[in-house]
Design an enzyme around this catalytic site. Structure first.
Site, short mmCIF file in Angstrom:
data_model
loop_
_atom_site.label_atom_id
_atom_site.label_comp_id
_atom_site.label_asym_id
_atom_site.label_seq_id
_atom_site.Cartn_x
_atom_site.Cartn_y
_atom_site.Cartn_z
N SER A 171 8.19 35.41 64.07
CA SER A 171 7.03 35.92 62.88
C SER A 171 7.13 35.68 61.66
CB SER A 171 7.06 37.39 63.50
OG SER A 171 6.10 38.03 62.75
N VAL B 30 13.86 36.04 57.43
CA VAL B 30 14.20 34.82 57.84
C VAL B 30 13.06 33.66 58.11
CG1 VAL B 30 15.63 33.15 59.10
CG2 VAL B 30 16.49 35.47 58.46
N CYS B 31 12.07 34.24 58.79
CA CYS B 31 10.73 33.37 59.25
C CYS B 31 10.25 33.21 57.88
CB CYS B 31 10.21 34.30 60.12
SG CYS B 31 10.94 34.37 61.61
N SER B 32 9.92 34.18 57.25
CA SER B 32 9.23 33.73 55.78
C SER B 32 9.85 33.00 54.76
CB SER B 32 9.09 35.10 55.07
OG SER B 32 8.58 35.09 53.85
N THR C 33 9.76 29.16 56.32
CA THR C 33 8.41 28.57 56.31
C THR C 33 8.28 28.34 54.62
OG1 THR C 33 7.37 30.13 58.03
CG2 THR C 33 5.88 29.29 56.34
#
Length: 170
Positions: free
Chosen positions: A57, A62-64, A67
């Site tokens: 998500s 971490v996903c942010s 990305t």
């Protein structure tokens, strides 16, 4: 089917589908773009070196960062490299995130509707209907050259190794 021991926050989870490996042909998949139109992997990336950055998500730390890192790195790579981040976030949330974070150099698409990518590539976490974390590098002929499935979903991928593999193909 559990393909390997994966944990999410230290707790074991089950991945659906069959994990891909180096040398496999990358299957075509469909996802949703932020305007709800169809993203067709083969059509969108034809003739390109492809990088698939897989995140659970984009609204998590971490996903942010993953990305944002690939968005930044894309400016240092050849125009022959197509980077796509895929998650099961709704396209509306992805659009908001990309606008707020200035994500303009990579494509961010949603596997929310059908989990077509997640199931074909073995990234779907059965317990949460989220994608596990990983990175794939695919050559212009759709052959997988690099794949990383993280053992712990909340960890960062090996950015340096993925970038090294991308640069070998340029």
């Amino acid at each position: 089917m559990t393909n390997k021991n994966i944990t999410f926050g230290g707790k074991p989870v089950t991945l659906k589908g069959t994990q891909v490996k180096i040398g496999d042909k990358a299957e075509n998949f469909k996802a949703l773009k932020q305007d709800l139109s169809e993203f067709d992997f083969y059509n969108e990336t034809e003739g390109k070196i492809k990088v698939i950055s897989v995140v659970p998500s984009i609204d998590t730390g971490v996903c942010s960062l993953q990305t944002q890192r690939f968005n930044e790195e894309s400016t240092k790579l050849s125009d022959d490299v197509f980077i796509v981040t895929i998650s099961v976030d709704l396209p509306f949330a992805q659009k908001r995130f990309c606008g707020a974070e200035g994500i303009e150099n990579i494509k961010v698409v949603s596997d929310h509707k059908d989990l077509d990518f997640g199931d074909k590539y073995g990234f779907t976490i059965e317990e949460f209907r989220l994608l596990s974390r990983g990175v794939l590098v695919i050559n212009k002929d759709n052959k997988i050259e690099y794949v990383e499935y993280l053992d712990e979903v909340t960890n960062h991928p090996n950015y340096d190794k993925a970038l090294e593999e991308i640069k070998k193909l340029i």
